[in-house]
Design a protein around this motif. Structure first.
Motif, PDB file in Angstrom:
ATOM      1  N   SER A  19      22.211  -2.257  -2.239  1.00  0.00           N
ATOM      2  CA  SER A  19      22.813  -2.166  -3.411  1.00  0.00           C
ATOM      3  C   SER A  19      22.833  -3.757  -3.943  1.00  0.00           C
ATOM      4  O   SER A  19      22.329  -3.915  -5.243  1.00  0.00           O
ATOM      5  CB  SER A  19      24.090  -1.524  -3.583  1.00  0.00           C
ATOM      6  OG  SER A  19      24.063   0.020  -3.072  1.00  0.00           O
ATOM      7  N   ARG A  20      23.203  -4.472  -3.275  1.00  0.00           N
ATOM      8  CA  ARG A  20      23.328  -5.884  -3.489  1.00  0.00           C
ATOM      9  C   ARG A  20      21.837  -6.631  -4.037  1.00  0.00           C
ATOM     10  O   ARG A  20      22.024  -7.213  -4.996  1.00  0.00           O
ATOM     11  CB  ARG A  20      23.977  -6.631  -2.572  1.00  0.00           C
ATOM     12  CG  ARG A  20      24.066  -8.335  -2.849  1.00  0.00           C
ATOM     13  CD  ARG A  20      23.132  -9.062  -2.202  1.00  0.00           C
ATOM     14  NE  ARG A  20      23.362 -10.514  -2.336  1.00  0.00           N
ATOM     15  CZ  ARG A  20      22.307 -11.473  -2.439  1.00  0.00           C
ATOM     16  NH1 ARG A  20      20.883 -11.066  -2.225  1.00  0.00           N
ATOM     17  NH2 ARG A  20      22.344 -12.885  -2.510  1.00  0.00           N
ATOM     18  N   GLU A  21      21.160  -6.321  -3.016  1.00  0.00           N
ATOM     19  CA  GLU A  21      19.695  -6.858  -3.387  1.00  0.00           C
ATOM     20  C   GLU A  21      18.999  -6.068  -4.494  1.00  0.00           C
ATOM     21  O   GLU A  21      18.345  -6.994  -5.557  1.00  0.00           O
ATOM     22  CB  GLU A  21      18.801  -6.271  -2.137  1.00  0.00           C
ATOM     23  CG  GLU A  21      19.119  -6.930  -0.663  1.00  0.00           C
ATOM     24  CD  GLU A  21      19.195  -8.416  -0.767  1.00  0.00           C
ATOM     25  OE1 GLU A  21      18.380  -9.061  -1.750  1.00  0.00           O
ATOM     26  OE2 GLU A  21      19.769  -8.883  -0.093  1.00  0.00           O
ATOM     27  N   ILE A  22      19.373  -4.882  -4.928  1.00  0.00           N
ATOM     28  CA  ILE A  22      18.955  -4.369  -6.158  1.00  0.00           C
ATOM     29  C   ILE A  22      19.692  -4.892  -7.325  1.00  0.00           C
ATOM     30  O   ILE A  22      18.952  -5.289  -8.466  1.00  0.00           O
ATOM     31  CB  ILE A  22      18.937  -2.883  -6.360  1.00  0.00           C
ATOM     32  CG1 ILE A  22      18.173  -2.049  -5.265  1.00  0.00           C
ATOM     33  CG2 ILE A  22      18.645  -2.319  -7.634  1.00  0.00           C
ATOM     34  CD1 ILE A  22      18.644  -0.742  -5.017  1.00  0.00           C
ATOM     35  N   VAL A  23      20.789  -5.155  -7.259  1.00  0.00           N
ATOM     36  CA  VAL A  23      21.632  -5.796  -8.371  1.00  0.00           C
ATOM     37  C   VAL A  23      21.444  -7.312  -8.669  1.00  0.00           C
ATOM     38  O   VAL A  23      21.182  -7.677  -9.590  1.00  0.00           O
ATOM     39  CB  VAL A  23      23.133  -5.730  -8.234  1.00  0.00           C
ATOM     40  CG1 VAL A  23      23.959  -6.542  -9.122  1.00  0.00           C
ATOM     41  CG2 VAL A  23      23.573  -4.162  -8.341  1.00  0.00           C
ATOM     42  N   ILE A  35      24.102   0.236   2.878  1.00  0.00           N
ATOM     43  CA  ILE A  35      24.550   0.771   1.476  1.00  0.00           C
ATOM     44  C   ILE A  35      24.936  -0.438   0.576  1.00  0.00           C
ATOM     45  O   ILE A  35      24.313  -0.693  -0.485  1.00  0.00           O
ATOM     46  CB  ILE A  35      25.509   1.899   1.128  1.00  0.00           C
ATOM     47  CG1 ILE A  35      24.830   3.352   1.769  1.00  0.00           C
ATOM     48  CG2 ILE A  35      25.723   2.032  -0.258  1.00  0.00           C
ATOM     49  CD1 ILE A  35      25.935   4.110   2.069  1.00  0.00           C
ATOM     50  N   VAL A  36      25.682  -1.327   0.955  1.00  0.00           N
ATOM     51  CA  VAL A  36      26.047  -2.508   0.222  1.00  0.00           C
ATOM     52  C   VAL A  36      25.126  -3.324   0.057  1.00  0.00           C
ATOM     53  O   VAL A  36      24.857  -3.962  -0.942  1.00  0.00           O
ATOM     54  CB  VAL A  36      27.537  -3.112   1.045  1.00  0.00           C
ATOM     55  CG1 VAL A  36      27.778  -4.558   0.328  1.00  0.00           C
ATOM     56  CG2 VAL A  36      28.680  -2.147   1.048  1.00  0.00           C
ATOM     57  N   CYS A  83      14.992  -3.826   3.967  1.00  0.00           N
ATOM     58  CA  CYS A  83      15.493  -2.410   3.563  1.00  0.00           C
ATOM     59  C   CYS A  83      14.971  -1.462   4.542  1.00  0.00           C
ATOM     60  O   CYS A  83      15.658  -0.530   5.061  1.00  0.00           O
ATOM     61  CB  CYS A  83      15.136  -2.068   2.114  1.00  0.00           C
ATOM     62  SG  CYS A  83      16.238  -3.063   0.923  1.00  0.00           S
TER      63      CYS A  83
END
Length: 189
Positions: free
Chosen positions: A108-112, A104-105, A74
């Motif tokens: 976001s994927r890492e968070i999800v 962004i993708v 990140c």
């Protein structure tokens, strides 16, 4: 404390060094920043391998390893988004979007996926969302792309890295769908 955990801690310590080198105003700073990033990425490969090989897996390592990975990736993504947004005129119109949208993708994927893994662990089903081959390929291609975008030695390296970042973004979406499918199927049980 064991060798795999020390390697993971070393990766965390390398993050501020990487940031300092990224901003250091010398002609070689981008190469040095890229080398630190690559070294950190290699410690990511090595710490997990050594932990399993030497039977030195720990709860601390299992917690810190993915955290260190996500902070490193990140941080690098934020830095390259900023760089290519500020220096858009040095490249082609829209290069900032070619870096920002994948960032962004990926973030976001890492968070999800992190949230999904935590939730699945609470249900005692962490193994259903364990790292798979798509995630390993995604990580390898993503790290290579980011290193090239940090190094930015010439246009061919930058454009090849943008291509790899696009591939990593597709694999990012694919792996997220695979993990979410596994999680959703567990929700139905």
């Amino acid at each position: 404390m064991n060798l795999p955990n020390l390697l993971t801690l070393l990766r965390v310590v390398m993050i501020p060094v990487f940031v300092a080198l990224f901003y250091w105003p010398t002609p070689r700073s981008n190469l040095m920043a890229a080398c630190v990033f690559i070294l950190a990425a290699l410690t990511d490969l090595l710490d997990g391998y050594l932990a399993r090989r030497l039977d030195q897996t720990t709860k601390f390592g299992a917690f810190l390893d993915p955290v260190a990975d996500k902070i490193m990736v990140c941080t690098a993504l934020v830095l390259i988004v900023e760089y290519y947004s500020v220096h858009t005129s040095s490249f082609f119109y829209g290069i900032n979007l070619c870096v920002s949208i994948p960032a962004i993708v990926i973030i976001s994927r890492e968070i999800v996926v992190s949230a999904l893994r935590e939730w699945m662990a609470e249900l005692g089903m962490r193994s259903k969302v364990a790292v798979n081959w798509i995630g390993k390929w995604k990580t390898t291609i993503q790290m290579t792309a980011i290193a090239g975008l940090i190094w930015r030695v010439n246009d061919p390296v930058i454009y090849a890295s943008l291509g790899l970042l696009a591939v990593a973004t597709v694999l990012t979406i694919w792996s997220m769908i695979v993990y979410l499918s596994a999680g959703i199927s567990s929700m139905r049980d």
